[in-house]
Scaffold this active site. Sequence first.
Site, PDB file in Angstrom:
ATOM      1  N   VAL A 145     -10.264  91.474  67.348  1.00 21.94           N
ATOM      2  CA  VAL A 145     -10.679  90.164  68.454  1.00 21.94           C
ATOM      3  C   VAL A 145     -11.472  88.907  67.405  1.00 21.94           C
ATOM      4  CG1 VAL A 145     -11.905  89.057  70.289  1.00 21.94           C
ATOM      5  CG2 VAL A 145     -10.946  91.488  69.943  1.00 21.94           C
ATOM      6  N   GLY A 162     -16.358  86.779  65.467  1.00 22.25           N
ATOM      7  CA  GLY A 162     -15.285  88.082  65.804  1.00 22.25           C
ATOM      8  C   GLY A 162     -15.721  89.400  65.870  1.00 22.25           C
ATOM      9  N   LYS A 163     -14.813  90.179  66.563  1.00 24.64           N
ATOM     10  CA  LYS A 163     -15.697  91.526  66.433  1.00 24.64           C
ATOM     11  C   LYS A 163     -14.686  92.636  66.606  1.00 24.64           C
ATOM     12  CE  LYS A 163     -20.223  93.405  66.634  1.00 24.64           C
ATOM     13  NZ  LYS A 163     -20.895  93.349  66.398  1.00 24.64           N
ATOM     14  N   GLY A 164     -14.184  94.013  65.676  1.00 25.17           N
ATOM     15  CA  GLY A 164     -13.208  94.574  66.290  1.00 25.17           C
ATOM     16  C   GLY A 164     -14.129  96.381  66.043  1.00 25.17           C
TER      17      GLY A 164
END
Length: 454
Positions: A68, A113-115
Amino acid sequence: MSNLPSEPEFEQAYKELAYTLENSSLFQKHPEYRTALAVASIPERVIQFRVVWEDDNGNVQVNRGYRVQFNSALGPYKGGLRLHPSVNLSILKFLGFEQIFKNALTGLSMGGGKGGADFDPKGKSDAEIRRFCCAFMAELHKHIGADTDVPAGDIGVGGREIGYMFGAYRKAANRFEGVLTGKGLSWGGSLIRPEATGYGLVYYVGHMLEYSGAGSYAGKRVALSGSGNVAQYAALKLIELGATVVSLSDSKGALVATGESGITVEDINAIMAIKEARQSLTTFQHAGHVKWIEGARPWLHVGKVDIALPCATQNEVSKEEAEGLLAAGCKFVAEGSNMGCTLEAIEVFENNRKEKKGEAVWYAPGKAANCGGVAVSGLEMAQNSQRLNWTQAEVDEKLKDIMKNAFFNGLNTAKTYAEAAEGELPSLVAGSNIAGFVKVPQAMHDQGDWWSKN
């Protein structure tokens, strides 16, 4: 959001921020920021992909991978990769949304962001984890870069996994660059990165103690949850500063000290070895000074405490547990985990702050209290850009400055936009939310991401 599938974790994070902004004077002074919030609440980009890998028996396995990329107004997307069976888009959107404002509070040039993936590293062999990481990066490498998106570790992603992913990126992209943080020291990593979130949390709470007149850590009883990097290094720093650590935990239960000496450095070293072997605290050979409570979180079992530091995962302090901590004499709560307290628990703490004034509990949200980890990730990016390595003392000093600035930025912003009654401690949740937020719409407006009516 009514036309979208339910995303409870993301909706909780959004509502907490929106509630804070609506109940401050920010929107009265800047009504146009309502538009900015609506724009900022939608990610710039969501990448979702399949990860196909082979287990040790030669069977094909498949997982869902995500990244994201929420907001890049302040710099490249920055945020961790989480490998855990619970991972879904809602959790990653919540984490990415929080990451925007956490990164803004560090004062460094980083977006949010993040994932991650719904892969469970527990019980997997080293070879299986390597194959998964390589398959994951085979797709992710197309979407990241040192000036685009710089992931880091999170739950399930430590130094080993970062190494496998970095190697896969280097081969696929044919570039050696600072595309991941949390790297090994011999290939671009930074000193104090593993310790940074825990150390930073302790430094932040130190300013809370000092500002409120509670003195130093000496003699304070501190309850922690979790037993990963954040909890481990927070506990070690607390002991170094004279505090007594009375609990640690994992998903199977809680370790709670029964004597006055608390959990020792030797205990923490043993727990580090257990976690390095990807085992549960149930295997910890505890002596008479600690007890194991199966299936429990520590908050209602620790007895009298001065400070509570949730360091495990989201929503790990409920309303009932918050009330239990108040009854146990707790005066300071700060999140080492992201969104560690439920909205109901935060309400308990904030109502107590208003009612009891100088005798109240003082709560600090994760976006401020645990920003030390991403701050040192940002310092790692800076070192990579210059092809330099700073000393441990240099990095630690910069971390202390960042945590001090995050505390006073939130404190002073609360005084401006969420004025406290006489004798009341300023709301760090309001101040931190607003301080982190205002930088983002300003940058987005300058870059044309939203605009006001003429």
